[in-house]
Design a protein around this motif. Sequence first.
Motif, short mmCIF file in Angstrom:
data_model
loop_
_atom_site.label_atom_id
_atom_site.label_comp_id
_atom_site.label_asym_id
_atom_site.label_seq_id
_atom_site.Cartn_x
_atom_site.Cartn_y
_atom_site.Cartn_z
N ALA A 1 68.55 -10.34 -90.41
CA ALA A 1 69.47 -10.54 -89.48
C ALA A 1 68.78 -10.79 -88.17
N GLY A 2 69.75 -11.33 -87.15
CA GLY A 2 68.95 -11.65 -85.83
C GLY A 2 70.23 -11.69 -84.89
N SER A 3 71.55 -11.66 -85.40
CA SER A 3 72.67 -11.50 -84.50
C SER A 3 73.35 -10.43 -84.94
N VAL A 4 74.33 -10.23 -83.85
CA VAL A 4 75.28 -9.07 -84.18
C VAL A 4 76.30 -9.19 -85.54
N ALA A 5 76.53 -10.53 -85.64
CA ALA A 5 77.47 -10.96 -86.60
C ALA A 5 76.86 -10.62 -87.94
N VAL A 6 75.46 -10.95 -88.05
CA VAL A 6 74.67 -10.85 -89.23
C VAL A 6 74.50 -9.35 -89.79
N TYR A 7 74.08 -8.61 -88.59
CA TYR A 7 73.94 -7.24 -88.77
C TYR A 7 75.20 -6.61 -89.12
N ALA A 8 76.16 -6.93 -88.61
CA ALA A 8 77.58 -6.47 -89.05
C ALA A 8 77.91 -6.71 -90.68
N LEU A 9 77.50 -8.00 -90.89
CA LEU A 9 77.64 -8.21 -92.25
C LEU A 9 76.78 -7.48 -93.33
N THR A 10 75.52 -7.12 -92.85
CA THR A 10 74.71 -6.13 -93.64
C THR A 10 75.23 -4.61 -93.66
N VAL A 11 76.13 -4.42 -92.71
CA VAL A 11 76.62 -3.08 -92.54
C VAL A 11 77.86 -2.94 -93.60
N CYS A 12 78.46 -4.19 -93.77
CA CYS A 12 79.69 -4.00 -94.82
C CYS A 12 79.37 -4.04 -96.29
N VAL A 13 78.01 -4.46 -96.47
CA VAL A 13 77.49 -4.25 -97.71
C VAL A 13 77.09 -3.13 -98.10
N TRP A 14 76.22 -2.37 -97.18
CA TRP A 14 75.93 -0.99 -97.56
C TRP A 14 77.04 0.12 -97.26
N THR A 15 78.03 -0.19 -96.52
CA THR A 15 79.13 0.64 -96.31
C THR A 15 79.90 0.83 -97.68
N LEU A 16 79.91 -0.40 -98.38
CA LEU A 16 80.79 -0.33 -99.64
C LEU A 16 80.03 0.37 -100.72
N ALA A 17 78.86 0.45 -100.69
CA ALA A 17 77.86 1.31 -101.42
C ALA A 17 78.01 2.87 -101.15
N GLU A 18 78.32 3.10 -99.88
CA GLU A 18 78.61 4.38 -99.49
C GLU A 18 79.81 5.06 -99.89
N ILE A 19 80.86 4.15 -99.88
CA ILE A 19 82.37 4.35 -100.24
C ILE A 19 82.37 4.70 -101.70
N VAL A 20 81.51 4.19 -102.35
CA VAL A 20 81.41 4.33 -103.94
C VAL A 20 80.69 5.67 -104.13
N ASN A 21 79.45 5.74 -103.67
CA ASN A 21 78.51 6.58 -104.04
C ASN A 21 78.90 7.87 -103.57
N ALA A 22 79.45 8.24 -102.60
CA ALA A 22 79.59 9.66 -102.11
C ALA A 22 80.57 10.20 -102.93
N PRO A 23 81.79 10.03 -103.28
CA PRO A 23 82.55 10.72 -104.15
C PRO A 23 82.04 10.68 -105.65
N THR A 24 81.64 9.68 -106.15
CA THR A 24 80.93 9.65 -107.39
C THR A 24 79.88 10.60 -107.83
N GLN A 25 79.10 10.68 -106.49
CA GLN A 25 77.97 11.61 -106.79
C GLN A 25 78.43 13.15 -106.77
N THR A 26 79.20 13.30 -105.84
CA THR A 26 79.64 14.66 -105.81
C THR A 26 80.37 15.11 -107.08
N GLY A 27 81.14 14.34 -107.58
CA GLY A 27 81.95 14.68 -109.03
C GLY A 27 80.73 14.62 -110.03
N LEU A 28 79.80 14.10 -110.07
CA LEU A 28 78.79 14.31 -111.16
C LEU A 28 77.98 15.39 -110.85
N VAL A 29 77.68 16.05 -109.74
CA VAL A 29 77.27 17.53 -109.36
C VAL A 29 78.09 18.37 -110.13
#
Length: 446
Positions: free
Chosen positions: A309-337
Motif C-alpha cells: 500500500a502507498g495511498s489511502v485507497a489501497v490502505y482502505a482496501l487492505t482494511v476491508c480484507v482483515w475486517t472481514l476476517a474480524e467479522i467472522v473470527n470474533a463470534p466463531t471463536q467465542t462460540g468455540l470457547v
Amino acid sequence: MSVAGLRTAARETVSGLPREFWWLWLSTLVNRLGAFVATFMALYLTLDRGYSASYAGLVAALHGLGGVISSLCAGVMTDRLGRRPTMLIAQLSTAVSVAVLGFMVHPFAIAGVAFLVGMASNASRPAVQAMMADIVPPKDRVRAFSLNYWAINLGFAVSSAAAGFIAEYSYLAGFIGEALMTLVCAVLVFVKVPESRPAQAPVKTVDGKRAKDEVRLTTVLRDGRFMGVVGLSFLVSLIFQQGYVGLPVAMGADGLSSSDFGTAIAVNGVLIVALQIPVTRFIQHRDPRRLLIISSLLAGYGFGLTAFAGSVAVYALTVCVWTLAEIVNAPTQTGLVVQLSPAQGRGRYQGVYTMSWSVAALVAPLMSGFVIDHYGAAWLWGACAVIGTVAALGYWLLMRNLPREETPGEENVPEPAPVPAQARPDQAEPDPAAAVAAAVVVERAV
C-alpha cells in the motif's frame, strides 16, 4: 435482494433469542456508547495534561495490564459469585474509577487509577459471555455473539464521533459521561437480568470424604486443547491489534496524515456495522473449524497486503480484507470457547480466553515498534502473514477431531436437576445476595 427480503433476513437474524439476551445486549450497547477513556486517553494525557508520549504509553500499558489480571480474577468470580453479581461489581467499579480518573492530576495518581480502570472495565467480559452461553441455546450462540459484537462496534463508532466533540469542550465531561453511562448499564443488569449460573454439580463421596465436582483455574490451564485455542486466539488478536498500533505508524512513514489514517480505519467500523448481521446469517450453521482457518488466513494476508500500500485507497482496501476476517473470527471463536467449556466452568474458561486478547494488546505495540524500527514496516506486514498462516494451521491441527454437533465441554458435566431460579434462566428470580452486593460494591460492563 428486495426490501421485503432484507426485512425477512433481519427478522430471522434477531428472532428467537431470549428476552434476557436483549437486555444484556442493550447494556453492552449503552456501555460502548459511553466509551471515552480507551479512545482519548493518549490525547488527554499529551494535549490536555501536557505529559510526554512515553508517559502516555506507560499509562496505556498499565491500563492493559489491569485488564490481563482482571480477566482471570473475574472468571473465577463469575463461577463462584455468579454472572450477575460479577457484572454489577465490575460496572459500578468502572463508573467510580473512571470518574475519579478525571480528577487526578499527579502522574503517579493518574497511572495508578488508570490501572484500576483497566481492571474494572475488563472484569465484566467473562461474566457477559458466560451468561450469554447460559441463556442462549447452542444452535443460536454464534448468532447471539455476532449480535453482541455488532452492538460493541456500533456503540464504539457512535461514541468515537461524539467523544471527539465532547473532548473539544471538556475532557472531564467525557470521563463523567462514561461513568454515568456505565451506571446506566449497572441499573439495567440489576433490574432486568436474572442470575443464570447453573446449580452446583451434585456432591460426591471420594475416599469417605465429601467433595464437589468443581472446575478450578488449574483445570482450565491443564486443558490442552482449550489452551491451544487460547494460544491461537493470542496470535490472531496480535494481528488485529496492528490495525491500531502498526498501521498508523506505517501510514505516517508513507507521508500520510492522521486524518488519512482516520479515514482508512473508519472503514473497519463501517463494514462491521454494515456486514455483521448478513455475514452472521451466512456463517451461523457452518463448520467453525473452516471459519477459523479462513479468517486467520484473511487476517494475516489482509495485513500482509499492507506492504504494497502507498495511498489511502489501497490502505482502505487492505482494511476491508482483515475486517472481514474480524467479522467472522470474533463470534466463531467465542462460540468455540463455549463449546469447549463445561457449564459450571464457563466463567474461568471465558476469563482465560479474554486474557489472550489483553496480553496481545500489551505485546502488539512492543512488537510493531521493534520490527518497524529495526527492519521496516514491510517486515511487520510479512510477519503478520506468517502468523496468520501459523494460526490457520494450528486451528486445523487442534480441531480435527472436534464433533460438529456436540458441545464437548458440557457433555461430560451432568446438568443439575431443576432448581428454582437456576436451571431455567427465563424463569429465574433476582438473586437477593446479588442485590446486597450491588449496594455495597463497585463495578462495570463490556
